[in-house]
Design an enzyme around this catalytic site. Structure first.
Site, PDB file in Angstrom:
ATOM      1  CG  ASP A  41      -0.528  -0.348   2.437  1.00 16.55           C
ATOM      2  OD1 ASP A  41       0.585   0.101   2.738  1.00 16.55           O
ATOM      3  OD2 ASP A  41      -1.227  -1.062   3.190  1.00 16.55           O
ATOM      4  CE  LYS A  56      -8.548   4.158  -6.230  1.00 15.29           C
ATOM      5  NZ  LYS A  56      -9.937   4.525  -6.386  1.00 15.29           N
ATOM      6  CG  MET A  73      -3.359   7.665  10.531  1.00 13.44           C
ATOM      7  SD  MET A  73      -4.434   6.233  10.694  1.00 13.44           S
ATOM      8  CE  MET A  73      -4.187   5.775  12.394  1.00 13.44           C
TER       9      MET A  73
HETATM   10  N1  SAH Z   1       1.853   0.928  10.681  1.00 18.13           N
HETATM   11  C1  SAH Z   1       2.407   2.257  10.469  1.00 18.13           C
HETATM   12  C2  SAH Z   1       1.416   3.360  10.786  1.00 18.13           C
HETATM   13  C3  SAH Z   1       0.156   3.327   9.954  1.00 18.13           C
HETATM   14  S1  SAH Z   1      -0.916   4.683  10.291  1.00 18.13           S
HETATM   15  C4  SAH Z   1       3.683   2.401  11.280  1.00 18.13           C
HETATM   16  O1  SAH Z   1       3.962   1.560  12.156  1.00 18.13           O
HETATM   17  O2  SAH Z   1       4.438   3.345  11.030  1.00 18.13           O
HETATM   18  C5  SAH Z   1      -0.363   5.843   9.087  1.00 18.13           C
HETATM   19  C6  SAH Z   1       0.232   7.059   9.767  1.00 18.13           C
HETATM   20  O3  SAH Z   1       1.574   6.796  10.152  1.00 18.13           O
HETATM   21  C7  SAH Z   1       0.323   8.279   8.895  1.00 18.13           C
HETATM   22  O4  SAH Z   1      -0.912   8.980   8.848  1.00 18.13           O
HETATM   23  C8  SAH Z   1       1.383   9.098   9.603  1.00 18.13           C
HETATM   24  O5  SAH Z   1       0.864   9.750  10.743  1.00 18.13           O
HETATM   25  C9  SAH Z   1       2.308   7.998  10.094  1.00 18.13           C
HETATM   26  N2  SAH Z   1       3.458   7.807   9.197  1.00 18.13           N
HETATM   27  C10 SAH Z   1       3.786   6.693   8.527  1.00 18.13           C
HETATM   28  N3  SAH Z   1       4.930   6.853   7.838  1.00 18.13           N
HETATM   29  C11 SAH Z   1       5.346   8.117   8.097  1.00 18.13           C
HETATM   30  C12 SAH Z   1       6.481   8.892   7.694  1.00 18.13           C
HETATM   31  N4  SAH Z   1       7.411   8.395   6.879  1.00 18.13           N
HETATM   32  N5  SAH Z   1       6.578  10.159   8.163  1.00 18.13           N
HETATM   33  C13 SAH Z   1       5.654  10.688   8.988  1.00 18.13           C
HETATM   34  N6  SAH Z   1       4.567   9.988   9.414  1.00 18.13           N
HETATM   35  C14 SAH Z   1       4.406   8.728   8.971  1.00 18.13           C
END
Ligand code: SAH
Length: 247
Positions: free
Chosen positions: A34, A56, A170
């Site tokens: 994704d 998307k 998020m």
């Molecule tokens: N499973 C993922 C999180 C999924 S929720 C994890 O463990 O990282 C998705 C959220 O993660 C996004 O809305 C954002 O808040 C955060 N996120 C994921 N990758 C990011 C990145 N490279 N930089 C900043 N925030 C990020």
């Protein structure tokens, strides 16, 4: 029936992929990925590996989870090695548990491969430790996303009166509401907060402010972005190391 590897892709920097994740990516017959998984990782796949994209750009139009579950299951019926590649860690707001349950109920074997979560790694790339001796002894990772149309907040704001570092995932689109709520429960308007956009990637940007002004400062930042609240944010003055280094 094949086996499904529910795999964390890490936060963005491709070198933060685990050795185990890299191995299954190289062995995969199909990779279901994704929007948060760095697409560069797909270059590691073997010839003939199939790729299925299930998200998307606009986070409001990702495939419904039920359909993603079914896509994974259908691929497990056709292929030997199925990799479900997810941003960060599969269990941190990644719905990895739901995907595992769907497979378990259909008799498909699976493994989880943890990934480095953005919740810790992204602040780290901004020079913000989520715990620091003498500053805070704990941290919380919270969803800033609440389903619209509900009158009541699903976030137990009253629990956040402590000195824990709070990391909101998020939450960029609700930044103003989040800061308002934190001030309502008694945090001072001057309380430190940072927003980190596209963390661990070469275009990472961090904006630091207070509960009162961060909304204005950070509203133009691109996603994905996360929010860090707490005194640890001040350590960035000494610990910032990544931004600028790639320019
Ligand atoms: N499973 C993922 C999180 C999924 S929720 C994890 O463990 O990282 C998705 C959220 O993660 C996004 O809305 C954002 O808040 C955060 N996120 C994921 N990758 C990011 C990145 N490279 N930089 C900043 N925030 C990020």
């Amino acid at each position: 029936m094949g086996k499904v590897y529910l795999t964390g892709a890490g936060p963005g920097d491709i070198e933060l992929l685990t050795v185990k994740a890299l191995r299954v990516v190289q062995e995969a017959d199909v990779i279901i990925y994704d929007r948060l998984a760095n697409p560069e990782i797909l270059k590691e796949a073997k010839d003939g590996c199939e790729f299925v994209y299930v998200g998307k750009e606009d986070s409001h139009h990702i495939l419904p989870q039920e359909e993603i579950n079914e896509v994974i299951y259908q691929n497990a019926c056709k292929h030997t090695t199925v990799v479900r590649l997810k941003g960060g860690d599969p269990f941190v707001f990644g719905r990895g548990g739901e995907e595992g349950i769907y497979l378990q109920e259909r008799g498909v074997s699976f493994e989880f491969i943890p990934g480095i979560t953005s919740a810790i790694a992204v602040p780290e790339y901004a020079g913000i430790p989520v715990t620091h001796r003498g500053v805070t002894v704990s941290f919380r990772v919270v969803t800033g996303h609440e389903s619209s149309g509900k009158d009541h907040s699903q976030i137990p704001w009253e629990n956040y009166k402590t000195d824990d570092t709070i990391i909101f995932l998020m939450g960029l689109h609700r930044l103003e509401r989040i800061t308002k709520k934190l001030m309502e429960i008694g945090k001072p308007a001057s309380h430190p907060i940072a927003v980190i956009s596209r963390g661990t990637r070469i275009d990472q940007q961090t904006v630091v402010g207070t509960l009162a002004d961060i909304h204005e400062k950070a509203k133009e930042l691109p996603t994905p972005a996360l929010i860090v609240v707490g005194e640890v944010v001040k350590l960035r003055q000494q610990l910032s190391w990544f931004e600028g280094q790639n320019a």
